[in-house]
Design a protein around this motif. Sequence first.
Motif, PDB file in Angstrom:
ATOM      1  N   ARG A   1      39.927  27.786  35.980  1.00 50.53           N
ATOM      2  CA  ARG A   1      38.731  28.131  35.219  1.00 50.53           C
ATOM      3  C   ARG A   1      37.536  28.157  36.159  1.00 50.53           C
ATOM      4  O   ARG A   1      37.322  27.213  36.926  1.00 50.53           O
ATOM      5  CB  ARG A   1      38.484  27.111  34.112  1.00 50.53           C
TER       6      ARG A   1
ATOM      7  N   SER B   1      42.805  36.382  30.713  1.00 49.58           N
ATOM      8  CA  SER B   1      41.462  36.416  30.152  1.00 49.58           C
ATOM      9  C   SER B   1      40.728  35.087  30.319  1.00 49.58           C
ATOM     10  O   SER B   1      41.278  34.016  30.011  1.00 49.58           O
ATOM     11  CB  SER B   1      41.540  36.778  28.665  1.00 49.58           C
ATOM     12  N   GLY B   2      39.501  35.159  30.814  1.00 47.92           N
ATOM     13  CA  GLY B   2      38.656  33.981  30.949  1.00 47.92           C
ATOM     14  C   GLY B   2      38.966  33.109  32.140  1.00 47.92           C
ATOM     15  O   GLY B   2      38.335  32.068  32.320  1.00 47.92           O
TER      16      GLY B   2
END
Length: 302
Positions: free
Chosen positions: A278, A161-162
């Motif tokens: 990220r 997630s993310g």
Amino acid sequence: MKISAHIPPIQTLRVLEAAVRCGGFTRAAEELALTQGAVSQHIRALEAQLNTVLFVRERHGAIPTPHAQALALQARHALRILERTFVTPAPRAPAPGKRPVPLVVSVLPAFAARWLLPRLERFRKQHPDIQLDVRPSAMLTRFDDQDRVDVALRYGPGHWSGLQSDKLMDEELFPVASPRYRDGKLPRRVADLATCTLLRYKSQPWEVWFQAAGLDMTEADDGHAYTDMNALIEAAAAGQGIALARRSLVQADLTSGRLVRLWKRSVVDVHAYYVVWRPDNERIESIEALRRWLHSEVQRSG
């Protein structure tokens, strides 16, 4: 040379690869920034061209057929070759007086020691403007201000997630042993494993290989179980037993003869290696350079 009219458009190949890897049209559409209808249209056009069904449409999604999975694997290899040919920039030296860009890489200890570190000199030669800070760790990095990791090489399901993730390679599992195990009296039949010492790795049970080999066996829960893959491989090399090994981690030992593969039968693990980062990382260009180089090394190793 005339290009064959039978070759589908590159975008169609990208859609096929993403739809198979993502397990359906919805997530593939999100990844490729397309509508679900556009993804479906590409797949239907390819099915019409091949005169075969590639996805079984169900109420809750589309399931790729074995033919689709095989085609997607070939398409993935072809797309990576094209990417290396047209996207990978020429090596460039840092500008005079400019320090190399630091890039912190988190990686599992065994993968770092047995796969990544022996190859890093090639990366340094190709990218002298990037300074890698490799941090071997079994801990799952959080990508926050505390650990300050830019990119990670993870072994897992591929969705976090993310975070952005890119599949680096699948992993093949098969039994290995030292040629000195039991004074060289290695098992000849897979059924002979019942009389052998099987080295256990806690996060990688033997059952998956037993099933592929057609063995009605279960992994014993007695004896020492390893939590470190390096220790497991070293125990096998020392003749202490037979290990279910990952191909990428024992290739050098097989080449040198330090370990031997017992049978040709293998299984592809449900988990794989991924490059993870990220999407808002300010060093995205350096991450992209590392990602492309890692893929080139996978192709180089076959």
